[in-house]
Design a protein around this motif. Structure first.
Motif, PDB file in Angstrom:
ATOM      1  N   TYR A  43       0.830  -1.211   0.000  1.00 24.31           N
ATOM      2  CA  TYR A  43       0.000   0.000   0.000  1.00 24.31           C
ATOM      3  C   TYR A  43       0.866   1.264   0.000  1.00 24.31           C
ATOM      4  O   TYR A  43       0.628   2.198  -0.779  1.00 24.31           O
ATOM      5  CB  TYR A  43      -0.920  -0.017   1.208  1.00 24.31           C
ATOM      6  N   PHE A  74      -6.719  -5.751  -2.524  1.00 27.18           N
ATOM      7  CA  PHE A  74      -6.749  -4.511  -3.301  1.00 27.18           C
ATOM      8  C   PHE A  74      -7.832  -4.511  -4.383  1.00 27.18           C
ATOM      9  O   PHE A  74      -7.955  -3.532  -5.124  1.00 27.18           O
ATOM     10  CB  PHE A  74      -5.379  -4.268  -3.944  1.00 27.18           C
ATOM     11  N   THR A 132     -10.172  -1.477  -4.245  1.00 28.80           N
ATOM     12  CA  THR A 132      -9.530  -0.186  -3.987  1.00 28.80           C
ATOM     13  C   THR A 132      -9.203   0.490  -5.307  1.00 28.80           C
ATOM     14  O   THR A 132      -9.222  -0.136  -6.373  1.00 28.80           O
ATOM     15  CB  THR A 132      -8.229  -0.356  -3.183  1.00 28.80           C
TER      16      THR A 132
END
Length: 362
Positions: A120, A230, A233
């Motif tokens: 991240y 993810f 996202t």
């Protein structure tokens, strides 16, 4: 364009926001430390000097090694640090250069949380540099288990397989088969791994389907965990799997990744899991993961030669006009105007000309 100093400040703020503490270090270590651990370095050529105690010292060619050597982390109490430092390495032309890096390290227990956090932060770092970016993820466990599946090649054959994987070179892979170095089944498996590409969700599924042993399957499942984390996202489209990303097998033992932005042809971010280095430093119970942003590449390719922005330019055409140019420069500067002086005639953008001891406006 945002200055590189502003970008560096933004990155530091991101890391501090997540609880990372600034790691400060000297610019040198004992030369023997690097020679004992040279297998973790890209080169054994260092800039050395003798200190007043007679010890042979070397300017740092690597930051992570020093952090690993001095870490106070324990398995249950991990240490999160970031750094902003210069290192000294020899470039491909044989010249020593100072290279600037900003990066993060977690040392202690590395689970799924720590891995996802590092990825991240790597993605946020790339986003800070440029919106158009990609993080290419690989896994040394998958690659090493692949080698076991094809008979654990050694020597020149092993070098050949690594070359084919790293350069996606299927032609030379076929040559290894023709020379009898690898079976046709092994060639086909490596060829299929070379062909894995695209978004992390579909590519990790393909990696799992191709797994020829439990080591490959476990690594593929780790990549699937990242994909799931993810998937919903904004970074989902910025992560891909690329098994041509291969690095020092002495250093990295699991996840590895390279970060790219569209304005720079080479990777600007490198990182991964490096438990092997911690073990060599005497921390056998510790694990570690981190990355570094190579600002030397960013500066060279993205910013080029930075020019001074000015509201007014004073062109100084002869030496006897220096005093007049200085007086006007001071007046403008103290009035809050950005000003620079340039010697020469026909200076582009100049509104004031210092000539024959006087200032001419235009």
């Amino acid at each position: 364009m945002v200055s590189d100093e502003a970008l560096k400040l933004t990155l530091k703020q991101i890391y501090e926001q997540h609880g990372y503490k600034k790691y400060r270090m000297s610019k040198f270590e004992e030369y023997s430390f690097y020679m004992e651990n040279k297998k973790f370095l890209t080169s054994d050529r260092f800039i050395t000097f003798t200190d007043r105690d007679g010890r042979l010292m070397a300017l740092k060619p690597d930051i992570t090694m020093s952090i690993a050597k001095n870490t106070r982390a324990t398995y249950d109490k991990p240490e999160r640090v970031y750094y902003s430092e210069g290192i000294f390495r020899m470039d491909k032309d044989g010249e020593y250069k100072e290279l600037f890096q900003i990066g993060t390290e977690i040392m202690g227990r590395i689970g799924t949380l720590e891995t996802l956090e590092t990825i991240y932060l790597a993605l946020r770092s790339l986003e800070t540099l440029e919106e158009n970016n990609v993080l290419a993820v690989s896994h040394m466990g998958y690659i090493l288990s692949l080698l076991e599946a094809v008979g654990s090649p050694e020597g020149e054959v092993l070098k050949g397989v690594f070359h084919c994987l790293k350069h996606k070179n299927k032609h030379d892979l076929d040559l290894l088969g023709e020379y009898g170095a690898l079976s046709s089944e092994s060639i086909e498996l490596i060829r299929n791994v070379i062909d894995i590409n695209g978004d992390i969700t579909s590519a990790s599924q393909r990696a799992l389907e191709l797994s020829a042993n439990e080591g490959m399957a476990n690594a593929a499942r780790e990549l699937q965990e990242i994909a799931r984390a993810f998937s919903h996202t904004k970074y989902n489209g910025n992560i891909c799997i690329d098994f041509s990303v291969i690095s020092n097998t002495q250093y990295y033992n699991s996840l590895i990744f390279n970060g790219y932005i569209s304005s720079v042809t080479t990777s600007v971010l490198v990182g991964g899991r490096y438990d092997n280095l911690l073990k060599k430093m005497g921390h056998s119970s510790l694990e570690a993961i981190g990355f570094a942003v190579n600002f030397s590449e960013v500066d060279k390719k993205l910013f080029g030669v930075e020019t001074l922005q000015a509201d007014e330019i004073i062109a100084v055409e002869d030496d006897k006009s220096d005093a007049a140019a200085f007086a006007l420069m001071r007046e403008l500067s103290e009035g809050g105007i950005r000003v620079k002086t340039v010697r020469g005639t026909g200076v582009e953008g100049a509104r004031f000309i210092a000539r024959n001891g006087a200032i001419i406006g235009r």
